[in-house]
Design an enzyme around this catalytic site. Structure first.
Site, PDB file in Angstrom:
ATOM      1  N   ARG A  43    -101.629 -50.041  64.261  1.00 34.46           N
ATOM      2  CA  ARG A  43    -101.207 -49.487  63.224  1.00 34.46           C
ATOM      3  C   ARG A  43    -102.415 -48.072  63.128  1.00 34.46           C
ATOM      4  O   ARG A  43    -101.519 -46.982  62.790  1.00 34.46           O
ATOM      5  CB  ARG A  43    -101.963 -50.304  61.715  1.00 34.46           C
TER       6      ARG A  43
ATOM      7  N   ARG B 272     -86.650 -62.028  69.794  1.00 37.25           N
ATOM      8  CA  ARG B 272     -87.676 -62.171  68.672  1.00 37.25           C
ATOM      9  C   ARG B 272     -86.515 -61.459  67.604  1.00 37.25           C
ATOM     10  O   ARG B 272     -85.747 -60.296  67.765  1.00 37.25           O
ATOM     11  CB  ARG B 272     -88.696 -61.534  68.788  1.00 37.25           C
TER      12      ARG B 272
ATOM     13  N   ASP C 265    -101.331 -67.189  62.527  1.00 38.95           N
ATOM     14  CA  ASP C 265    -101.700 -67.055  63.867  1.00 38.95           C
ATOM     15  C   ASP C 265    -102.854 -68.097  64.129  1.00 38.95           C
ATOM     16  O   ASP C 265    -103.067 -68.338  65.338  1.00 38.95           O
ATOM     17  CB  ASP C 265    -102.369 -65.869  64.062  1.00 38.95           C
TER      18      ASP C 265
ATOM     19  N   ARG D  95     -93.529 -71.601  68.254  1.00 39.79           N
ATOM     20  CA  ARG D  95     -94.998 -72.101  67.942  1.00 39.79           C
ATOM     21  C   ARG D  95     -95.159 -73.633  67.530  1.00 39.79           C
ATOM     22  O   ARG D  95     -95.880 -74.273  67.775  1.00 39.79           O
ATOM     23  CB  ARG D  95     -95.787 -71.195  67.565  1.00 39.79           C
TER      24      ARG D  95
ATOM     25  N   ARG E 251    -101.318 -67.124  72.472  1.00 41.03           N
ATOM     26  CA  ARG E 251    -101.876 -67.933  71.468  1.00 41.03           C
ATOM     27  C   ARG E 251    -102.026 -69.327  71.824  1.00 41.03           C
ATOM     28  O   ARG E 251    -102.897 -70.166  71.674  1.00 41.03           O
ATOM     29  CB  ARG E 251    -101.481 -67.791  69.969  1.00 41.03           C
TER      30      ARG E 251
ATOM     31  N   LYS F 101    -102.024 -60.291  76.603  1.00 37.52           N
ATOM     32  CA  LYS F 101    -101.376 -59.632  75.518  1.00 37.52           C
ATOM     33  C   LYS F 101    -102.215 -59.074  74.452  1.00 37.52           C
ATOM     34  O   LYS F 101    -101.917 -58.082  74.001  1.00 37.52           O
ATOM     35  CB  LYS F 101    -100.239 -60.487  74.959  1.00 37.52           C
TER      36      LYS F 101
END
Length: 443
Positions: A28, A124, A331, A362, A403, A428
């Site tokens: 950001r 995605r 997450d 996930r 993750r 990542k």
């Protein structure tokens, strides 16, 4: 490194760790710096696959970028809402933030650009953002599958002729109003808010059409925009960015990555030990700070000092079962699922249907890999229940998902023979995670 054997710990851990800067905040800040009205220095920046793709994209777009990885510092000279290069190709890799944020920026530009992506990112969701950009005048050409990257974008201002006169001036005073569904990703909304200085000649009104209208990452976006000098308004359904919005910030410090910190806090919870993550404090703006509330409900204790927050797990390492809606800090769903087998009752995680569309599905992945280790799970469309059990040794497939790799490594602290396949997918966001884990477990 093709695989990583996690070393079990025989005693409760006592770790002090420093984690990298936040990916979400870094990316950001990079975008806002590029759209600002002059030079901006970002300290504590994360250097990972995602942020490097973002930086290389900005350089390809003609922005002046100086990087100092050793100092964790980036300097960018902004061009007040314009893009220097009017024709360029960028590659966003697997970075969702780079894909959504930069697509929005290019869609509002006056140039022609090609956006390439990894095979993972091509799968995605992007369609809601593409449709919105087309509605405001951009032209999207799909280079492979419709609704997905890669694409060629003709910005909404491409080819526009400058006009003058009183009538045109009155037209420019009318707000630009768009409608957006954020049920699949709040990054679409963050992207539009962040690029609002590109429509500074008028106010920007974003009407949310989905049931979900807010979220922790949106609040981070709005907070950072205000820190860069741009205020937003939100009435519970609509977001408004005033006319004349411009970013200005000469220096910005990135918070430590709360998502990364949570793996070490979970390790303390799992072993009945202690973990101090330096520079993490209760005023951390990232939604994953709420994972500490979850761990407290499971029997852990926290204490905040000058160095950071210290978490201590239950002395017997036995956690309490819990039911929790993790929609706003999803997450950490994989992290919770990985320590759930060691609880004294089932752990139910709800509100996470959207994580099916992230780097991997996930929700299905956590069930598949836990089941492989002998743990009973019940998968539903937007939720999962993990039952107590004794995980057995096994190899964890990571599905090119950072993750998955980091979360499932936690099980190996308690169970011998846990092997993480393709561990370096963690590049990542936290490329040295397994180096840090090795150092901590071999002291």
């Amino acid at each position: 490194m093709e695989q990583y054997m996690v070393k079990t710990v025989k005693e409760p851990i006592d770790w002090s760790v420093e984690v990298p800067g936040s990916k979400s905040i870094t990316n950001r800040a990079l975008l806002m710096a590029a759209l600002s009205d002059g030079p901006a220095q970002i300290d504590g920046a994360l250097f990972s696959d995602d942020s490097r793709h973002f930086l290389s994209a900005l350089q390809a777009l003609g922005f002046a970028v100086e990087e100092d990885e050793a100092a964790k510092r980036v300097k960018i000279t902004g061009c007040r809402g314009t893009i220097p290069a009017k024709n360029a190709t960028i590659h966003v890799g697997s970075a969702g933030t780079a894909a959504r944020f930069l697509t929005a920026m290019l869609g509002f530009s006056d140039g022609v650009y090609t956006i390439e992506a990894s095979e993972q990112m091509k799968r995605r969701p992007m369609l809601p953002l593409f449709e919105l950009l087309e509605d405001v005048g951009a032209r999207i050409i799909y280079l492979e599958k419709e609704g997905c990257l890669p694409v060629r974008i003709y910005g909404r201002a491409y080819g526009a002729q400058s006009q003058s006169g009183q009538e045109n001036g009155r037209m420019q005073q009318q707000p630009l109003t768009v409608t957006l569904d954020i049920s699949k990703s709040t990054q679409f909304l963050s992207a539009l808010l962040l690029i609002s200085p590109m429509v500074c000649d008028r106010a920007l009104i974003i009407q949310i059409s989905s049931e979900k209208t807010d979220g922790s990452y949106i609040r981070i976006t709005r907070k950072m925009m205000e820190e860069f000098g741009a205020k937003t308004q939100f009435d519970g359904k609509n977001y408004v960015v005033p006319q004349g919005t411009c970013y200005h910030r000469e220096w910005y410090a990135v918070e430590p990555d709360m998502s990364a910190a949570c793996y070490f806090y979970a390790a303390a919870a799992l072993t009945g030990g202690r973990a101090l993550v330096k520079n993490v404090h209760a005023n951390n703006s990232q939604g994953d700070i709420r994972f500490l509330d979850v761990l407290r409900q499971m029997g852990c204790r926290t204490d905040e000092g000058a160095e950071g927050i210290l978490l201590e797990g239950p002395h017997d390492g036995r956690l309490k079962g819990i039911s929790v809606n993790m929609n706003d800090f999803s997450d950490q769903a994989l992290t919770l699922a990985s320590i759930a087998p060691f609880a004294d009752a089932p752990v139910e995680i709800t509100g996470i249907g959207h994580i099916r569309g992230q780097e991997s599905d996930r929700l299905s992945v956590m069930v598949k890999e836990l089941t492989k280790l002998g743990i009973r799970c019940e998968e539903r469309e937007t939720a999962v229940t993990v039952y107590p059990g004794a995980p057995r040794s096994g190899e964890i497939e990571t599905y090119d998902d950072h993750r998955v790799a980091m979360s499932f490594s936690l099980i190996g602290l308690r169970v011998e023979g846990i092997v993480i396949r393709d561990p370096m997918c963690c590049r990542k966001t936290f490329e040295h995670y397994f180096d840090v884990l090795t150092e901590l477990t071999t002291r």
